[in-house]
Scaffold this motif. Sequence first.
Motif, short mmCIF file in Angstrom:
data_model
loop_
_atom_site.label_atom_id
_atom_site.label_comp_id
_atom_site.label_asym_id
_atom_site.label_seq_id
_atom_site.Cartn_x
_atom_site.Cartn_y
_atom_site.Cartn_z
N VAL A 1 18.43 10.37 1.59
CA VAL A 1 18.18 9.75 0.30
C VAL A 1 17.91 10.97 -0.58
CG1 VAL A 1 17.06 8.28 -1.38
CG2 VAL A 1 17.60 7.46 0.82
N PRO A 2 18.61 11.40 -1.70
CA PRO A 2 18.20 12.70 -2.39
C PRO A 2 16.71 12.60 -3.06
CG PRO A 2 20.42 11.83 -3.06
CD PRO A 2 19.70 10.94 -2.20
N GLU A 3 15.78 13.54 -3.12
CA GLU A 3 14.64 13.56 -3.69
C GLU A 3 14.35 12.83 -5.10
OE1 GLU A 3 10.41 13.84 -3.10
OE2 GLU A 3 12.14 13.93 -1.72
N GLU A 4 15.39 13.13 -5.96
CA GLU A 4 15.30 12.87 -7.32
C GLU A 4 15.67 11.22 -7.26
OE1 GLU A 4 19.37 14.35 -6.32
OE2 GLU A 4 17.41 15.09 -5.85
N THR A 5 16.24 10.50 -6.39
CA THR A 5 16.70 9.22 -6.52
C THR A 5 15.23 8.26 -5.92
OG1 THR A 5 17.68 9.04 -4.19
CG2 THR A 5 19.03 9.65 -6.36
N LEU A 6 14.39 9.07 -5.41
CA LEU A 6 13.25 8.10 -4.56
C LEU A 6 12.46 7.43 -5.44
CD1 LEU A 6 11.89 10.79 -1.94
CD2 LEU A 6 13.08 8.60 -1.55
N PRO A 7 12.17 7.86 -6.71
CA PRO A 7 11.31 7.06 -7.62
C PRO A 7 12.24 5.57 -8.03
CG PRO A 7 11.39 9.05 -8.38
CD PRO A 7 12.13 9.14 -7.48
N ARG A 8 13.38 5.88 -8.24
CA ARG A 8 14.19 4.71 -8.59
C ARG A 8 14.33 3.57 -7.31
NH1 ARG A 8 20.44 4.46 -10.47
NH2 ARG A 8 20.68 2.07 -10.81
N LYS B 1 0.81 -1.13 0.02
CA LYS B 1 -0.01 -0.04 -0.11
C LYS B 1 0.74 1.20 0.20
CE LYS B 1 -2.08 -0.98 4.00
NZ LYS B 1 -1.55 -2.34 4.20
N SER B 2 2.23 1.16 0.21
CA SER B 2 3.09 2.22 0.13
C SER B 2 3.28 2.85 -1.12
CB SER B 2 4.42 1.64 0.90
OG SER B 2 4.07 1.20 2.18
N GLY B 3 4.30 3.72 -1.10
CA GLY B 3 4.68 4.64 -2.22
C GLY B 3 5.80 5.64 -1.83
N ILE B 4 5.75 6.31 -2.56
CA ILE B 4 6.83 7.56 -2.41
C ILE B 4 6.99 8.17 -1.21
CG2 ILE B 4 8.13 9.68 -3.47
CD1 ILE B 4 8.71 7.27 -5.10
N ASN B 5 5.75 8.60 -0.76
CA ASN B 5 5.59 9.37 0.39
C ASN B 5 5.86 8.52 1.72
OD1 ASN B 5 4.32 11.86 -0.65
ND2 ASN B 5 2.81 10.74 -1.34
N THR B 6 5.54 7.48 1.92
CA THR B 6 5.75 6.47 2.95
C THR B 6 7.58 6.05 2.96
OG1 THR B 6 3.74 5.38 2.46
CG2 THR B 6 5.24 4.42 4.21
N LEU B 7 8.03 5.94 1.59
CA LEU B 7 9.29 5.52 1.42
C LEU B 7 10.02 6.68 2.13
CD1 LEU B 7 11.73 3.83 0.45
CD2 LEU B 7 11.14 5.09 -1.82
N ARG B 8 9.78 7.88 1.74
CA ARG B 8 10.61 9.04 2.05
C ARG B 8 10.51 9.29 3.56
NH1 ARG B 8 7.37 12.55 0.22
NH2 ARG B 8 8.29 13.05 -1.82
N MET B 9 9.39 9.07 4.30
CA MET B 9 9.19 8.95 5.77
C MET B 9 10.22 7.78 6.39
SD MET B 9 5.32 9.81 6.43
CE MET B 9 5.46 9.68 8.25
N ARG B 10 10.04 6.68 5.77
CA ARG B 10 10.58 5.41 6.35
C ARG B 10 12.24 5.33 6.43
NH1 ARG B 10 11.29 2.57 10.12
NH2 ARG B 10 11.75 0.51 10.08
#
Length: 231
Positions: free
Chosen positions: A194-201, A177-186
């Motif tokens: 982790v640089p913001e631009e690398t989060l999608p990868r 159920k997660s995505g970029i927003n949860t990943l950023r928090m975790r």
Amino acid sequence: IEFLRNLGRACARAGVYALNFVDAAGSMGPAACRYAVSEVKKAAPGLTLGMHTHNDLGLATANALAGVEAGASQVDVTINGAGARAGNATMAEIVVAIESLYGIPTGIDLSKLTSLSSLFEELSRWSTPKDKPLVGDYAFSDASDTHSFLLEADALLFAPVRPELVGNKRRSHLDLKSGINTLRMRVREIGLTVPEETLPRLWEHVAHELGVKRRALTEEEIRACVTGAHS
């Protein structure tokens, strides 16, 4: 109900300090508790009423609060809801609800509730359920990407109270159920930058692992994904 009305009047005439309403078998619902207590309160307005509720149907907190709404001013509570059979009304739930939902100060230091729960667990060797409201390890844990977005924007848009209020802390975890927003928090929670631009990868790596393992990822597995995304 007429017996209860008469009992309230008799207690008031006798100068009884308080009349405790006891749902000893946990067999009532909130509507019944609210009605019974309100009728006694109308019959004896000056009498102090208390609530003692059991959790046999999982309604101890709801029943106690229904009594408060009807005029009760005392509630019997226990730490973590410990008590006979399925237990009693839980202190943390009652106190926080009374303060945050009804705006009634209790004089209790809410920030100590989680540490009190932990102390009880240590002394009694009675484990606190991880999903116990307010004081459990998972009480403020979430994986939903929508929820994570709302928590980042303004925690109170989604969560009823901040974990710091009760001495707990927010934890996120990653699942399908997660995505970029949860990943950023975790990744922030486990101390990674982790640089913001690398989060999608990075999310592609994480999503792949989630699909393979079909469960939430551990901290070590997330760190491995971060390393893989940057290799």
